[in-house]
Scaffold this motif. Structure first.
Motif, PDB file in Angstrom:
ATOM      1  N   ALA A   1       8.419   7.631   3.751  1.00 41.38           N
ATOM      2  CA  ALA A   1       7.376   6.915   3.017  1.00 41.38           C
ATOM      3  C   ALA A   1       7.734   5.440   2.867  1.00 41.38           C
ATOM      4  O   ALA A   1       6.888   4.562   3.063  1.00 41.38           O
ATOM      5  N   SER A   2       8.991   5.177   2.560  1.00 39.30           N
ATOM      6  CA  SER A   2       9.432   3.783   2.410  1.00 39.30           C
ATOM      7  C   SER A   2       9.316   3.029   3.725  1.00 39.30           C
ATOM      8  O   SER A   2       8.882   1.874   3.754  1.00 39.30           O
TER       9      SER A   2
ATOM     10  N   ASN B   1       0.844  -1.185   0.000  1.00 40.62           N
ATOM     11  CA  ASN B   1       0.000   0.000   0.000  1.00 40.62           C
ATOM     12  C   ASN B   1       0.883   1.241   0.000  1.00 40.62           C
ATOM     13  O   ASN B   1       1.816   1.347   0.791  1.00 40.62           O
ATOM     14  N   LYS B   2       0.568   2.168  -0.894  1.00 37.53           N
ATOM     15  CA  LYS B   2       1.361   3.385  -0.988  1.00 37.53           C
ATOM     16  C   LYS B   2       1.090   4.286   0.207  1.00 37.53           C
ATOM     17  O   LYS B   2      -0.025   4.447   0.640  1.00 37.53           O
ATOM     18  N   SER B   3       2.143   4.851   0.709  1.00 39.09           N
ATOM     19  CA  SER B   3       2.055   5.784   1.812  1.00 39.09           C
ATOM     20  C   SER B   3       1.497   7.112   1.300  1.00 39.09           C
ATOM     21  O   SER B   3       1.703   7.486   0.143  1.00 39.09           O
ATOM     22  N   LYS B   4       0.824   7.836   2.174  1.00 41.77           N
ATOM     23  CA  LYS B   4       0.331   9.161   1.796  1.00 41.77           C
ATOM     24  C   LYS B   4       1.489  10.137   1.611  1.00 41.77           C
ATOM     25  O   LYS B   4       1.346  11.159   0.954  1.00 41.77           O
TER      26      LYS B   4
ATOM     27  N   GLU C   1       5.623   2.288   4.400  1.00 44.71           N
ATOM     28  CA  GLU C   1       5.129   1.215   3.531  1.00 44.71           C
ATOM     29  C   GLU C   1       5.665  -0.138   3.967  1.00 44.71           C
ATOM     30  O   GLU C   1       4.930  -1.133   4.006  1.00 44.71           O
TER      31      GLU C   1
ATOM     32  N   ARG D   1       3.976   9.550  -0.174  1.00 45.25           N
ATOM     33  CA  ARG D   1       4.433   9.438  -1.569  1.00 45.25           C
ATOM     34  C   ARG D   1       3.943  10.612  -2.401  1.00 45.25           C
ATOM     35  O   ARG D   1       4.639  11.076  -3.302  1.00 45.25           O
ATOM     36  N   GLU D   2       2.737  11.099  -2.126  1.00 41.50           N
ATOM     37  CA  GLU D   2       2.208  12.253  -2.875  1.00 41.50           C
ATOM     38  C   GLU D   2       3.096  13.473  -2.649  1.00 41.50           C
ATOM     39  O   GLU D   2       3.415  14.199  -3.586  1.00 41.50           O
TER      40      GLU D   2
ATOM     41  N   ASP E   1       6.370  13.001  -4.487  1.00 42.51           N
ATOM     42  CA  ASP E   1       6.223  13.255  -5.926  1.00 42.51           C
ATOM     43  C   ASP E   1       6.185  14.749  -6.229  1.00 42.51           C
ATOM     44  O   ASP E   1       6.786  15.211  -7.197  1.00 42.51           O
TER      45      ASP E   1
END
Length: 139
Positions: free
Chosen positions: A89-90, A36-39, A93, A41-42, A45
């Motif tokens: 984030a890593s 599941n992608k971490s919030k 996750e 990550r947004e 990006d």
């Protein structure tokens, strides 16, 4: 005279489906492993999108061109933050994935063993026979 012939397909076209579009099939066979992608990550990006602008501002500053000091400070912050946000984030996750893999989370209470449950509960039934005539004699 023979009918129209199809153009011969190249090896790359044969390897794909739908007229040259690549197949969406999972060829590695690890379809059950999902992370599941971490919030965060947004945010990572968005910071990565601004990395080019930040590097340009820092380059201008290093080349002694006039640049707003606040813009340079913001550019430095963007560059410094990218690494920490990606690491966070890593880690989030990976923690979530490991928790799902183990089937437990940190906030869950550990299950009690049947013997611990039995100690806490009062017995609902008595397996000892008491003769009703003995009860009357006691009263």
């Amino acid at each position: 005279m023979a009918g129209p012939t199809k153009d011969k397909q190249t090896a790359a076209q044969k390897a794909t489906r739908f007229d040259g579009e690549k197949s969406n099939r999972n060829v590695k066979g690890n379809s059950k492993v999902r992370i599941n992608k971490s919030k965060l990550r947004e945010l990572a990006d968005k910071l990565l999108e601004r990395q080019g602008i930040a590097l340009e501002l820092i380059d201008k500053s290093l080349n002694s061109k006039p640049v707003d000091p606040d813009a340079v400070a913001s550019a430095k912050w963007v560059i410094a933050s990218i690494n920490s946000v990606i690491k966070s984030a890593s880690a989030e996750e990976l923690g979530s994935f490991n928790a799902r893999l183990k089937g437990k989370r940190e906030d869950e209470i550990e299950e009690q063993t049947p013997s611990e449950i039995a100690k806490e509960l009062k017995p609902r039934l008595s397996l000892v026979y008491v003769d009703p005539s003995d009860e009357e004699d006691e009263e």
